[in-house]
Write a protein that holds these residues in place. Structure first.
Motif, PDB file in Angstrom:
ATOM      1  N   ILE A  77      37.752 113.363 118.558  1.00 41.16           N
ATOM      2  CA  ILE A  77      38.777 113.158 119.497  1.00 41.16           C
ATOM      3  C   ILE A  77      38.213 112.120 120.563  1.00 41.16           C
ATOM      4  CG2 ILE A  77      40.023 114.107 121.214  1.00 41.16           C
ATOM      5  CD1 ILE A  77      40.336 116.714 119.359  1.00 41.16           C
ATOM      6  N   MET A  78      37.157 112.345 121.269  1.00 43.57           N
ATOM      7  CA  MET A  78      36.716 111.556 122.322  1.00 43.57           C
ATOM      8  C   MET A  78      36.146 110.309 121.963  1.00 43.57           C
ATOM      9  SD  MET A  78      37.593 113.616 124.781  1.00 43.57           S
ATOM     10  CE  MET A  78      36.852 112.542 126.093  1.00 43.57           C
ATOM     11  N   GLY A  79      35.741 109.915 120.890  1.00 40.42           N
ATOM     12  CA  GLY A  79      35.050 108.498 120.619  1.00 40.42           C
ATOM     13  C   GLY A  79      36.153 107.819 120.374  1.00 40.42           C
ATOM     14  N   ASP A  80      36.027 106.425 120.400  1.00 44.27           N
ATOM     15  CA  ASP A  80      36.973 105.439 119.925  1.00 44.27           C
ATOM     16  C   ASP A  80      36.623 104.719 118.624  1.00 44.27           C
ATOM     17  OD1 ASP A  80      38.115 105.345 122.697  1.00 44.27           O
ATOM     18  OD2 ASP A  80      36.631 104.242 123.527  1.00 44.27           O
ATOM     19  N   TYR A  81      36.999 105.891 117.796  1.00 46.80           N
ATOM     20  CA  TYR A  81      36.749 105.337 116.335  1.00 46.80           C
ATOM     21  C   TYR A  81      37.943 104.751 115.665  1.00 46.80           C
ATOM     22  CZ  TYR A  81      32.602 108.506 117.176  1.00 46.80           C
ATOM     23  OH  TYR A  81      31.473 109.193 117.595  1.00 46.80           O
ATOM     24  N   THR A  82      37.553 103.954 114.888  1.00 43.85           N
ATOM     25  CA  THR A  82      38.716 103.155 114.051  1.00 43.85           C
ATOM     26  C   THR A  82      38.118 103.075 112.730  1.00 43.85           C
ATOM     27  OG1 THR A  82      37.369 101.060 114.442  1.00 43.85           O
ATOM     28  CG2 THR A  82      39.055 101.739 116.023  1.00 43.85           C
TER      29      THR A  82
ATOM     30  N   GLU B 183      37.323 100.534 111.046  1.00 40.29           N
ATOM     31  CA  GLU B 183      36.464  99.451 110.931  1.00 40.29           C
ATOM     32  C   GLU B 183      34.966 100.100 111.512  1.00 40.29           C
ATOM     33  OE1 GLU B 183      39.430  98.942 112.557  1.00 40.29           O
ATOM     34  OE2 GLU B 183      40.238  98.107 110.540  1.00 40.29           O
ATOM     35  N   ASP B 184      35.038 100.968 112.638  1.00 42.16           N
ATOM     36  CA  ASP B 184      33.812 101.677 113.098  1.00 42.16           C
ATOM     37  C   ASP B 184      34.080 102.967 113.320  1.00 42.16           C
ATOM     38  OD1 ASP B 184      31.491 101.611 114.454  1.00 42.16           O
ATOM     39  OD2 ASP B 184      32.321 101.437 116.545  1.00 42.16           O
ATOM     40  N   PRO B 185      34.010 103.613 112.091  1.00 39.00           N
ATOM     41  CA  PRO B 185      34.406 105.087 111.987  1.00 39.00           C
ATOM     42  C   PRO B 185      33.223 105.941 112.382  1.00 39.00           C
ATOM     43  CG  PRO B 185      33.984 104.387 109.853  1.00 39.00           C
ATOM     44  CD  PRO B 185      33.602 103.168 110.942  1.00 39.00           C
ATOM     45  N   LEU B 186      33.415 107.196 112.630  1.00 42.09           N
ATOM     46  CA  LEU B 186      32.746 108.611 112.765  1.00 42.09           C
ATOM     47  C   LEU B 186      32.098 108.813 111.371  1.00 42.09           C
ATOM     48  CD1 LEU B 186      31.106 110.598 114.268  1.00 42.09           C
ATOM     49  CD2 LEU B 186      33.331 112.027 113.977  1.00 42.09           C
ATOM     50  N   THR B 187      30.991 108.995 110.815  1.00 40.97           N
ATOM     51  CA  THR B 187      30.462 109.282 109.624  1.00 40.97           C
ATOM     52  C   THR B 187      29.433 110.537 109.526  1.00 40.97           C
ATOM     53  OG1 THR B 187      28.571 107.717 109.920  1.00 40.97           O
ATOM     54  CG2 THR B 187      30.652 106.916 108.875  1.00 40.97           C
ATOM     55  N   TRP B 188      29.538 111.190 108.592  1.00 43.44           N
ATOM     56  CA  TRP B 188      28.576 112.485 108.525  1.00 43.44           C
ATOM     57  C   TRP B 188      28.553 112.628 106.955  1.00 43.44           C
ATOM     58  CZ3 TRP B 188      33.818 112.238 109.861  1.00 43.44           C
ATOM     59  CH2 TRP B 188      34.294 112.866 108.793  1.00 43.44           C
ATOM     60  N   GLN B 189      27.540 113.577 106.729  1.00 43.17           N
ATOM     61  CA  GLN B 189      26.904 113.870 105.033  1.00 43.17           C
ATOM     62  C   GLN B 189      27.808 115.276 105.083  1.00 43.17           C
ATOM     63  OE1 GLN B 189      25.363 110.506 105.406  1.00 43.17           O
ATOM     64  NE2 GLN B 189      25.246 111.454 103.643  1.00 43.17           N
ATOM     65  N   GLY B 190      28.454 115.087 103.751  1.00 40.70           N
ATOM     66  CA  GLY B 190      28.921 116.361 102.993  1.00 40.70           C
ATOM     67  C   GLY B 190      30.234 116.620 103.665  1.00 40.70           C
ATOM     68  N   TYR B 191      31.106 117.410 102.728  1.00 38.71           N
ATOM     69  CA  TYR B 191      32.370 117.926 103.208  1.00 38.71           C
ATOM     70  C   TYR B 191      32.165 119.248 104.165  1.00 38.71           C
ATOM     71  CZ  TYR B 191      37.318 119.334 102.707  1.00 38.71           C
ATOM     72  OH  TYR B 191      38.717 119.596 102.601  1.00 38.71           O
TER      73      TYR B 191
ATOM     74  N   GLY C 117      29.530 123.919 121.697  1.00 38.59           N
ATOM     75  CA  GLY C 117      29.862 123.195 122.920  1.00 38.59           C
ATOM     76  C   GLY C 117      31.307 123.362 123.198  1.00 38.59           C
ATOM     77  N   GLY C 118      31.883 124.659 123.724  1.00 31.58           N
ATOM     78  CA  GLY C 118      33.091 124.773 123.652  1.00 31.58           C
ATOM     79  C   GLY C 118      33.627 124.121 124.985  1.00 31.58           C
ATOM     80  N   ASN C 119      32.848 123.557 125.920  1.00 33.97           N
ATOM     81  CA  ASN C 119      33.346 122.901 126.980  1.00 33.97           C
ATOM     82  C   ASN C 119      33.685 121.314 126.730  1.00 33.97           C
ATOM     83  OD1 ASN C 119      33.349 124.937 129.434  1.00 33.97           O
ATOM     84  ND2 ASN C 119      31.170 124.546 129.581  1.00 33.97           N
ATOM     85  N   SER C 120      32.880 120.964 125.502  1.00 41.03           N
ATOM     86  CA  SER C 120      33.016 119.669 125.126  1.00 41.03           C
ATOM     87  C   SER C 120      34.500 119.592 124.397  1.00 41.03           C
ATOM     88  CB  SER C 120      32.059 119.136 124.130  1.00 41.03           C
ATOM     89  OG  SER C 120      31.876 119.986 122.806  1.00 41.03           O
ATOM     90  N   MET C 121      34.713 120.742 123.870  1.00 40.47           N
ATOM     91  CA  MET C 121      36.074 120.941 123.218  1.00 40.47           C
ATOM     92  C   MET C 121      37.259 120.914 124.063  1.00 40.47           C
ATOM     93  SD  MET C 121      37.859 121.019 120.366  1.00 40.47           S
ATOM     94  CE  MET C 121      39.321 121.580 119.274  1.00 40.47           C
ATOM     95  N   ILE C 122      37.044 121.748 125.368  1.00 42.03           N
ATOM     96  CA  ILE C 122      37.977 121.767 126.547  1.00 42.03           C
ATOM     97  C   ILE C 122      38.361 120.357 126.721  1.00 42.03           C
ATOM     98  CG2 ILE C 122      38.506 122.445 128.695  1.00 42.03           C
ATOM     99  CD1 ILE C 122      37.293 124.994 127.880  1.00 42.03           C
ATOM    100  N   GLU C 123      37.400 119.544 127.010  1.00 44.30           N
ATOM    101  CA  GLU C 123      37.589 118.178 127.476  1.00 44.30           C
ATOM    102  C   GLU C 123      38.334 117.173 126.360  1.00 44.30           C
ATOM    103  OE1 GLU C 123      34.588 114.348 128.637  1.00 44.30           O
ATOM    104  OE2 GLU C 123      33.746 116.216 127.749  1.00 44.30           O
ATOM    105  N   ALA C 124      37.881 117.659 125.329  1.00 47.53           N
ATOM    106  CA  ALA C 124      38.613 116.840 124.363  1.00 47.53           C
ATOM    107  C   ALA C 124      40.158 117.209 124.141  1.00 47.53           C
ATOM    108  CB  ALA C 124      37.851 116.949 122.781  1.00 47.53           C
TER     109      ALA C 124
END
Length: 857
Positions: free
Chosen positions: A436-441, A443-451, A491-498
């Motif tokens: 939510i907080m990142g400026d992902y597009t 063209e420049d996505p958030l990536t990770w491994q595994g479902y 990191g619940g506080n980060s979720m509140i911010e998001a």
């Protein structure tokens, strides 16, 4: 006398998987009593074939009634809780046609609206989001533990509505949260798809007959099992004591299971189990105390492991003297444990959760566990690994340590929640705030491994996924039926911010009680409890017999509440897709479909089933002959290979080496990793000078995750809450007397647990049951914000857990074993500083009242 008695499952696994079936007595449309279910009420003992485990001149018998935990008896208080959401609500300063004031989520109050208005708003927002951004911008949080329902599935009904609208909406992919270390680590040593855990079929018999010592890690047999298995595991462990099976608990806290069952408690520091196990391996290697022939025939890559343990890789032999200052266990105790483990037939036991499997780099202790068990002949009589919770997972007999049933009946055909298929667009639960907080597009996505969803094959962890998917925009609407992210994840506080981000234009929450993430919603839908619904259920994981049961409605819905399925159906009507959503079937018809789909061991009509209320699959004939744990692999590894690339235990994980050759946080060979680039949550790191304690945050004693924090019967128990000088009942914090003395803390004092991510309060409980340099506070306490996104009065310590995941290629949760400090506070001074937070309407019996968040009409 009751006017009627109905059957209800009281287990909290959700996903349509019931347990702990109770008889619920009702009079004058009110639940008056909850009792154990009698299996022989409608069926004879000759039909049921109750089992008996015979060992060492003693017998352990299956019971003829359900062994309900305290949760089952007390849960009726939640039905009548003062915190029930009984009407639809809208956040007062949220205007979908004007100012949305997203920054006020969790601060502003709610106003009552009608169902018609609420569903109009939701339907309008769905259509608007689709028109402006596309369907992938709708994010569904539809997973989690909670009430177990089938037709009225408590989690995931909205996913079926989204499937009607298209196939590219965005799903919150649930982590294998209670299996993180096994999923991301052990799977790469011994396979064990789908869960990464263990073959544990028929192990109650094998342990009773052959095991001399049972080692418990990350396990509380008197707490964690209650929500899923009831009291059968507890009774079994008491019997093990009677027949002379030694029980050793390795954990920082003398938890309730250890207090009841342990012959020996080894208080290890959190998240250092890998160091302890490395030292045990060193003793076995240097003293020739392991099964070399077994290792040669059943594994590959042992020489790599030995190279590391003996210090040839880094110049540091992993001796007991090396491990002692790291893990806090004296070297003589490490040696004694190593010697006794090798001398006696030893099995390991778990109960999910704990720092052992839910902390930083938790894949390493999980892999060390596999290594040690392999060195002692994994699968030989008395040498296996068992889990005392969530039996019969995925319907696999290999996941049933108790005697098997003649038929594993399931009613999954009627389940209306999430259908466990991979979605095109998804975000791992641990990465939601970051997404939510990142400026992902694209063209420049958030990536990770595994479902990241439990049950996906090991090979899926080598796949790279992204958010947003190509051609999609970010999420702009959240619809949740699991509003406890802030109190259950990392990191619940980060979720509140998001969630306060202006990117998120609409938040819909459907829930039974005003708690946790509900505070951050824009629209609230009132949901009823399972006691107010007609349904069908199954118990194939907790009972001594497999059974399906008819869940007749106990009481009428309270207020304007509806079931999750009905609530989503109301939105479907406004979208013009109701028939597609319900697939043209009523509740009764779905119940019949669930009954018809169950593979029953004998004929019974639907009418007879409803009349009797339940149907049982008796014990399987000759169940004693079924395989025991890893026995088949042990006896013939060629005929019964593991699901690893080589078919054997891989001390050197060949696939990890191939796909992640430069991963120093999860290398091919198990390592002890105190800290690294991602995490510095270690007493060995300089950061510990500022935060000198590690926190243990277990599955709670008097809750199940974030469920049941408002039950008066529990809140009057001293170990449930600590009454502060202001009359508020605080979440207990265990602290060792030596640490407490240094900080001037006494039992009953109110303390602050803090780190650089925020702080929460708790009530001090000074006790020798927690080791030095560690504090213990259960996770999942009900949110009661002081400074929302910074601090919490209720003790919801997930708020200050790390935001980063298990390791860089393993996006699991980290919710225990992290650094904190603790200090005594003056609650009256805090009340002066935060008058609004400390003056909310409050009932010591149930906590903060719903009126704290509702504007008067």
């Amino acid at each position: 006398m009751p006017e009627k008695t109905v059957y209800k499952s009281t287990g909290m696994n959700s996903f349509g998987i019931g347990a702990n079936v109770a008889e619920v007595d009702v009079k004058d449309d009110k639940i008056v009593r909850v009792r154990p279910m009698r299996y022989d009420k409608e069926y004879s003992a000759e039909y049921l074939k109750p089992w008996t485990i015979k060992a060492r001149g003693s017998e352990f018998h299956s019971t003829m009634k359900s062994l309900l935990p305290p949760y089952a008896y007390a849960y009726k208080k939640r039905v009548y809780s003062k915190n029930r959401i009984l009407h639809p609500y809208k956040r007062a300063d949220w205007d979908p046609r004007g100012e949305r004031n997203t920054e006020n989520r969790g601060k502003s109050k709610f106003v009552r609206i009608s169902w018609d208005e609420a569903t109009d708003l939701i339907a309008e927002e769905i259509n608007r989001i689709i028109d402006e951004y596309g369907l992938p911008s709708i994010f569904i949080q539809g997973d989690g533990h909670g009430e177990t329902k089938v037709v009225h599935a408590s989690h995931g009904c909205a996913t079926r509505l989204m499937n009607v609208l298209g196939d590219d909406w965005t799903y919150q992919a649930r982590q294998p949260d209670s299996w993180e270390g096994w999923y991301w680590g052990a799977k790469h040593m011994w396979g064990q798809d789908p869960l990464g855990q263990f073959d544990m079929g028929n192990l109650l018999l094998d342990i009773a007959e052959n095991t001399d010592m049972l080692i418990f890690c990350g396990c509380d047999m008197e707490t964690t099992t209650w929500g899923w298995q009831g009291q059968l595991p507890s009774q079994y462990c008491f019997w093990l004591t009677e027949i002379g099976v030694k029980q050793v608990y390795v954990c920082p806290d003398l938890n309730y299971g250890a207090a009841a069952h342990a012959d020996k408690w080894i208080p290890v520091l959190p998240n250092t189990d890998a160091a302890l196990m490395a030292a045990i391996a060193y003793v076995w290697m240097t003293e020739g105390l392991f099964d070399k022939d077994y290792v040669d025939t059943h594994s590959i890559g042992y020489d790599w492991f030995e190279y590391y343990i003996l210090g040839n890789e880094d110049g540091e032999p992993k001796t007991p003297e090396w491990a002692a200052p790291i893990c806090g266990v004296p070297s003589r105790q490490i040696k004694a444990l190593a010697h006794e483990w090798a001398k006696k037939r030893t099995s390991m036991a778990h109960g999910n959760g704990g720092s052992f499997i839910r902390s930083c780099y938790s894949h390493e202790p999980a892999r060390f566990e596999v290594a040690l068990m392999t060195m002692q002949g994994l699968g030989k009589p008395g040498r296996n690994v068992v889990k005392f919770i969530e039996w019969y997972m995925y319907g696999l007999p290999s996941q049933q340590p108790a005697p098997c049933y003649s038929s594993n009946m399931t009613v999954g055909a009627a389940y209306r929640g999430w259908d466990f298929v991979q979605t095109k667009s998804f975000i791992p639960k641990t990465l939601v705030p970051k997404a939510i907080m990142g400026d992902y597009t694209p063209e420049d996505p958030l990536t990770w491994q595994g479902y990241t969803v439990a049950g996906w094959p090991r090979e899926d962890q080598y796949n790279t996924y992204q958010y947003p998917i190509p051609g999609a925009q970010g999420i702009h609407m959240i619809w949740t039926d699991t509003p406890c992210w802030t109190t259950c994840w990392n990191g619940g506080n980060s979720m509140i911010e998001a969630i306060r981000s202006p990117k998120i234009e609409c938040v819909v929450a459907q829930h039974i009680w005003m708690e946790n993430d509900c505070l951050f919603a824009d629209i609230l839908l009132p949901i009823n409890t399972k006691y107010e619904e007609e349904d069908i259920g199954q118990d194939n994981g907790a009972a001594p017999f497999g059974l399906i049961y008819y869940e007749e409605k106990a009481v009428e819905p309270i207020g304007e509440s509806k079931s999750d399925w009905e609530a989503v159906g109301e939105v479907a009507k406004k979208l013009g897709v109701y028939d597609e959503f319900v697939e043209g079937k009523s509740v009764d018809e779905w119940i019949k479909i669930g009954f018809d789909g169950a593979e029953k061991p004998s004929d019974i009509s639907f009418e007879e089933f409803k009349d009797k209320g339940y149907f049982i699959a008796p014990t399987l004939d000759d169940w004693e002959e079924l395989p025991r744990g890893f026995g088949p692999f042990c006896e013939d590894p060629e005929a019964h290979p593991l699901s690893t690339p080589t078919g054997k235990v891989e001390f050197y994980a060949t696939a990890l080496a191939e796909h992640f050759p430069d991963d120093d946080e999860r290398p091919p060979v198990p390592h002890f990793i105190p800290y690294g680039e991602r995490h510095q949550e270690s007493l060995l790191h300089p950061r510990s000078e500022k935060y000198p304690f590690l926190i243990v945050s277990n599955h709670p004693r008097w809750r199940i995750h974030a469920n049941m924090d408002d039950i008066p019967w529990f809140r009057e128990i001293p170990t449930c809450k600590v009454v502060g000088p202001d009359g508020y009942k605080y979440e207990p914090v265990w602290i060792n007397p030596k640490d407490a003395e240094k900080r001037g803390i006494e039992s009953g004092d109110i303390v602050k647990i803090l780190n650089d991510r925020g702080w929460v309060l708790g009530g001090a409980y000074v006790t020798e049951r927690i080791r030095e340099s560690v504090v213990y506070q259960d996770h999942g306490a009900r949110l009661d914000p002081i400074e929302s996104g910074v601090s919490d009065r209720g003790g919801a310590n997930n708020l200050i857990a790390p935001t980063k995941t298990t390791s860089k290629n393993a996006p699991g949760e980290v919710t225990s074993g992290f650094l904190v400090d603790i200090e005594k506070v003056d609650v009256f001074e805090l009340a002066e500083r935060y008058p609004e937070a400390f003056n909310r309407p409050y009932d010591p019996d149930e906590g903060v009242g719903i009126t704290s968040w509702i504007e008067e009409a």
